[in-house]
Design a protein around this motif. Structure first.
Motif, PDB file in Angstrom:
ATOM      1  N   UNK A  95      53.445 -76.854  23.848  1.00 18.83           N
ATOM      2  CA  UNK A  95      54.622 -77.588  23.393  1.00 18.83           C
ATOM      3  C   UNK A  95      54.978 -78.754  24.301  1.00 18.83           C
ATOM      4  N   UNK A  96      54.425 -78.789  25.516  1.00 18.78           N
ATOM      5  CA  UNK A  96      54.650 -79.908  26.420  1.00 18.78           C
ATOM      6  C   UNK A  96      53.338 -80.642  26.668  1.00 18.78           C
ATOM      7  N   UNK A  97      53.445 -81.934  27.023  1.00 20.37           N
ATOM      8  CA  UNK A  97      52.250 -82.620  27.511  1.00 20.37           C
ATOM      9  C   UNK A  97      51.938 -82.094  28.906  1.00 20.37           C
ATOM     10  N   UNK A  98      50.751 -82.373  29.397  1.00 19.14           N
ATOM     11  CA  UNK A  98      50.400 -81.916  30.741  1.00 19.14           C
ATOM     12  C   UNK A  98      51.317 -82.540  31.786  1.00 19.14           C
ATOM     13  N   UNK A  99      51.625 -83.816  31.608  1.00 22.95           N
ATOM     14  CA  UNK A  99      52.503 -84.490  32.568  1.00 22.95           C
ATOM     15  C   UNK A  99      53.891 -83.848  32.584  1.00 22.95           C
ATOM     16  N   UNK A 100      54.422 -83.518  31.397  1.00 19.85           N
ATOM     17  CA  UNK A 100      55.736 -82.872  31.324  1.00 19.85           C
ATOM     18  C   UNK A 100      55.713 -81.499  31.991  1.00 19.85           C
ATOM     19  N   UNK A 101      54.643 -80.742  31.747  1.00 17.86           N
ATOM     20  CA  UNK A 101      54.537 -79.413  32.352  1.00 17.86           C
ATOM     21  C   UNK A 101      54.470 -79.515  33.869  1.00 17.86           C
ATOM     22  N   UNK A 102      53.721 -80.466  34.372  1.00 18.78           N
ATOM     23  CA  UNK A 102      53.604 -80.631  35.822  1.00 18.78           C
ATOM     24  C   UNK A 102      54.937 -81.045  36.445  1.00 18.78           C
ATOM     25  N   UNK A 103      55.636 -81.907  35.773  1.00 20.20           N
ATOM     26  CA  UNK A 103      56.942 -82.324  36.293  1.00 20.20           C
ATOM     27  C   UNK A 103      57.896 -81.143  36.371  1.00 20.20           C
ATOM     28  N   UNK A 104      57.887 -80.290  35.357  1.00 14.84           N
ATOM     29  CA  UNK A 104      58.767 -79.130  35.350  1.00 14.84           C
ATOM     30  C   UNK A 104      58.414 -78.148  36.465  1.00 14.84           C
ATOM     31  N   UNK A 105      57.134 -78.068  36.809  1.00  9.65           N
ATOM     32  CA  UNK A 105      56.680 -77.137  37.841  1.00  9.65           C
ATOM     33  C   UNK A 105      56.694 -77.742  39.241  1.00  9.65           C
ATOM     34  N   UNK A 106      56.878 -79.051  39.322  1.00  7.41           N
ATOM     35  CA  UNK A 106      56.828 -79.711  40.620  1.00  7.41           C
ATOM     36  C   UNK A 106      55.410 -79.917  41.121  1.00  7.41           C
ATOM     37  N   UNK A 107      54.435 -79.965  40.210  1.00 11.37           N
ATOM     38  CA  UNK A 107      53.049 -80.212  40.578  1.00 11.37           C
ATOM     39  C   UNK A 107      52.780 -81.720  40.590  1.00 11.37           C
ATOM     40  N   UNK A 108      51.785 -82.178  41.354  1.00 10.93           N
ATOM     41  CA  UNK A 108      51.401 -83.599  41.296  1.00 10.93           C
ATOM     42  C   UNK A 108      51.015 -83.986  39.874  1.00 10.93           C
ATOM     43  N   UNK A 109      51.517 -85.114  39.410  1.00  9.71           N
ATOM     44  CA  UNK A 109      51.314 -85.510  38.015  1.00  9.71           C
ATOM     45  C   UNK A 109      49.971 -86.189  37.806  1.00  9.71           C
ATOM     46  N   UNK A 110      49.457 -86.878  38.816  1.00 14.23           N
ATOM     47  CA  UNK A 110      48.315 -87.764  38.629  1.00 14.23           C
ATOM     48  C   UNK A 110      47.022 -87.276  39.265  1.00 14.23           C
ATOM     49  N   UNK A 111      46.906 -85.963  39.542  1.00 18.36           N
ATOM     50  CA  UNK A 111      45.691 -85.456  40.166  1.00 18.36           C
ATOM     51  C   UNK A 111      44.962 -84.493  39.223  1.00 18.36           C
ATOM     52  N   UNK A 112      43.622 -84.534  39.204  1.00 22.93           N
ATOM     53  CA  UNK A 112      42.872 -83.566  38.380  1.00 22.93           C
ATOM     54  C   UNK A 112      43.140 -82.150  38.890  1.00 22.93           C
ATOM     55  N   UNK A 113      43.643 -81.302  38.004  1.00 23.14           N
ATOM     56  CA  UNK A 113      44.190 -80.013  38.427  1.00 23.14           C
ATOM     57  C   UNK A 113      43.471 -78.847  37.775  1.00 23.14           C
ATOM     58  N   UNK A 114      43.111 -77.868  38.619  1.00 26.12           N
ATOM     59  CA  UNK A 114      42.420 -76.655  38.192  1.00 26.12           C
ATOM     60  C   UNK A 114      43.340 -75.472  38.480  1.00 26.12           C
ATOM     61  N   UNK A 115      43.444 -74.552  37.535  1.00 26.90           N
ATOM     62  CA  UNK A 115      44.282 -73.358  37.707  1.00 26.90           C
ATOM     63  C   UNK A 115      43.418 -72.108  37.697  1.00 26.90           C
ATOM     64  N   UNK A 116      43.651 -71.217  38.679  1.00 28.07           N
ATOM     65  CA  UNK A 116      43.001 -69.901  38.698  1.00 28.07           C
ATOM     66  C   UNK A 116      44.087 -68.846  38.797  1.00 28.07           C
ATOM     67  N   UNK A 117      44.289 -68.107  37.715  1.00 24.01           N
ATOM     68  CA  UNK A 117      45.272 -67.017  37.697  1.00 24.01           C
ATOM     69  C   UNK A 117      44.501 -65.728  37.939  1.00 24.01           C
ATOM     70  N   UNK A 118      44.598 -65.214  39.143  1.00 22.58           N
ATOM     71  CA  UNK A 118      43.777 -64.079  39.548  1.00 22.58           C
ATOM     72  C   UNK A 118      44.526 -63.209  40.547  1.00 22.58           C
ATOM     73  N   UNK A 119      44.396 -61.905  40.410  1.00 16.32           N
ATOM     74  CA  UNK A 119      44.843 -61.027  41.475  1.00 16.32           C
ATOM     75  C   UNK A 119      43.943 -61.273  42.677  1.00 16.32           C
ATOM     76  N   UNK A 120      44.521 -61.398  43.852  1.00 12.49           N
ATOM     77  CA  UNK A 120      43.743 -61.836  44.999  1.00 12.49           C
ATOM     78  C   UNK A 120      43.097 -60.636  45.694  1.00 12.49           C
ATOM     79  N   UNK A 121      41.953 -60.241  45.094  1.00 11.26           N
ATOM     80  CA  UNK A 121      41.123 -59.149  45.606  1.00 11.26           C
ATOM     81  C   UNK A 121      39.674 -59.639  45.598  1.00 11.26           C
TER      82      UNK A 121
END
Length: 383
Positions: free
Chosen positions: A188-214
């Motif tokens: 429902x949001x653009x990537x830029x809007x989502x990043x702004x809401x999360x406080x993430x850098x808007x203009x950098x290529x971004x990779x997400x890893x959602x993982x339990x850290x084991x």
């Protein structure tokens, strides 16, 4: 003529509202959607009295998840026997061997279906538990699994585990994948809007890893791969979402490689913020090294409109390969992860579009579709 409503007792692990985890999520979502497929549910889990309040009595916590093991097992037996005495159930559905074992002597009286969410003993062994502890867990699993008229697996990889590791007859096993709440995970949001809401850098290529850290999640390899990718894509930003026992080790590894400006440890991301996090990323990655039966995060990412790269471990390729074969890595090696990330982030290789990702996830894995398939297996067990 309307199909008969099936009355089921669903034996879970912990309640997802109190303790996260893939099994707990699948259990809670399945109980939410099964009634729409004509399956009445009553659940028993390790949880607080708040579980019954939050579910309007549909699910009961028989003992706190952190209570001593003996207390939990005794409480599970009492709650299970009480439920069977008064509930008049057509079928028992077991989702976790430990809390089914206390009433294993009752399973012969009511048809039982086992939801196999993973090899509990093997996973514990990978994480460093003693061999004795793993053998005890395996014995518990075997005692429960052999009572199942049908066993439901999330992937062909888990089917192979059941047949090979637990000697379950193949003809009793049925494949029903995990599902996705397509209304919750939505672009429902653009990537830029989502990043702004999360406080993430808007203009950098971004990779997400959602993982339990084991250990088995491959996060060490991802960190090492990021050091290589940075040579090709200097502005790469990797977001590590999740907590676990090796969080501190990963932090030290990031610092030792000088990657503090390229990798951010987010810690545990609240469940309500996950859809936004997926949407904010250019691509998700699942770098698992061992024992990945399905990988719900692949569906969550796709439904959010974000493509996902996976290692060829367990059931991960089964989800992604029919849709985007290039997004299944050749192996789990650091160099392979680095090459793929570099190629996709630099534009040398094309990622699937946001619309295509979401359409694939919704068509094949929306929870009402999965609930209907689950009912079909329950009906087989009753035939």
């Amino acid at each position: 003529m309307a199909a008969k409503t099936l009355r089921t007792l669903q034996l879970g692990n912990d309640w997802f509202g109190e303790r996260q985890g893939g099994l707990n999520r699948v259990y809670s979502e399945l109980l939410r959607y099964l009634p729409g497929a004509g399956v009445e549910v009553r659940g028993l889990v390790a949880g607080s009295p708040k579980v019954s309040v939050s579910t309007n009595g549909v699910v009961t916590g028989f003992a706190p998840a952190k209570a001593p093991l003996q207390k939990r097992l005794l409480a599970a037996r009492k709650a299970g026997i009480d439920a069977l005495r008064h509930g008049h159930f057509d079928l028992i559905a077991s989702h976790f061997a430990l809390y089914t074992l206390p009433i294993v002597d009752k399973l012969s009286r009511t048809p039982t279906v086992i939801h196999f969410h993973g090899p509990w003993a093997a996973e514990a062994g990978v994480e460093g538990q003693s061999s004795l502890g793993s053998r005890v867990q395996a014995a518990m699993e075997n005692a429960v699994y052999r009572r199942g008229r049908r066993l439901i697996v999330l992937s062909e990889a888990f089917k192979r585990e059941l047949v090979r590791r637990y000697r379950v007859p193949e003809e009793r096993v049925r494949l029903v994948p995990g599902g996705i709440d397509s209304t919750r995970f939505h672009d429902q949001f653009t990537r830029a809007e989502a990043r702004e809401r999360l406080g993430w850098p808007v203009d950098r290529p971004t990779v997400l890893a959602v993982r339990r850290q084991v250990r088995r999640m491959g996060l060490e390899n991802l960190i090492d791969a990021t050091a290589e990718v940075r040579k090709r894509v200097p502005e790469i930003m990797v977001m590590l979402a999740g907590a676990g026992p090796i969080l501190g080790e990963l932090k030290e590894r990031i610092a030792a490689a000088g990657l503090e400006n390229n990798i951010r440890q987010l810690g545990r991301v609240e469940d309500e913020d996950l859809p936004l996090a997926y949407r904010a990323a250019d691509v998700s990655i699942v770098p698992t090294q061992a024992l990945e039966g399905f990988g719900m995060i692949t569906l969550e990412s796709l439904a959010s409109g974000t493509p996902v790269l996976v290692t060829p471990v367990g059931g991960l390729p089964e989800v992604i390969r029919p849709f985007a074969p290039d997004c299944v890595l050749a192996d789990t090696a650091t160099g392979t992860i680095a090459e793929a990330l570099g190629a996709f982030l630099s534009g040398a290789r094309a990622l699937p579009s946001s619309d295509a990702c979401r359409a694939y996830a919704v068509k094949n894995f929306d929870w009402p579709v999965i609930a209907a398939k689950t009912r079909q297996v329950y009906e087989e067990a009753l035939a």
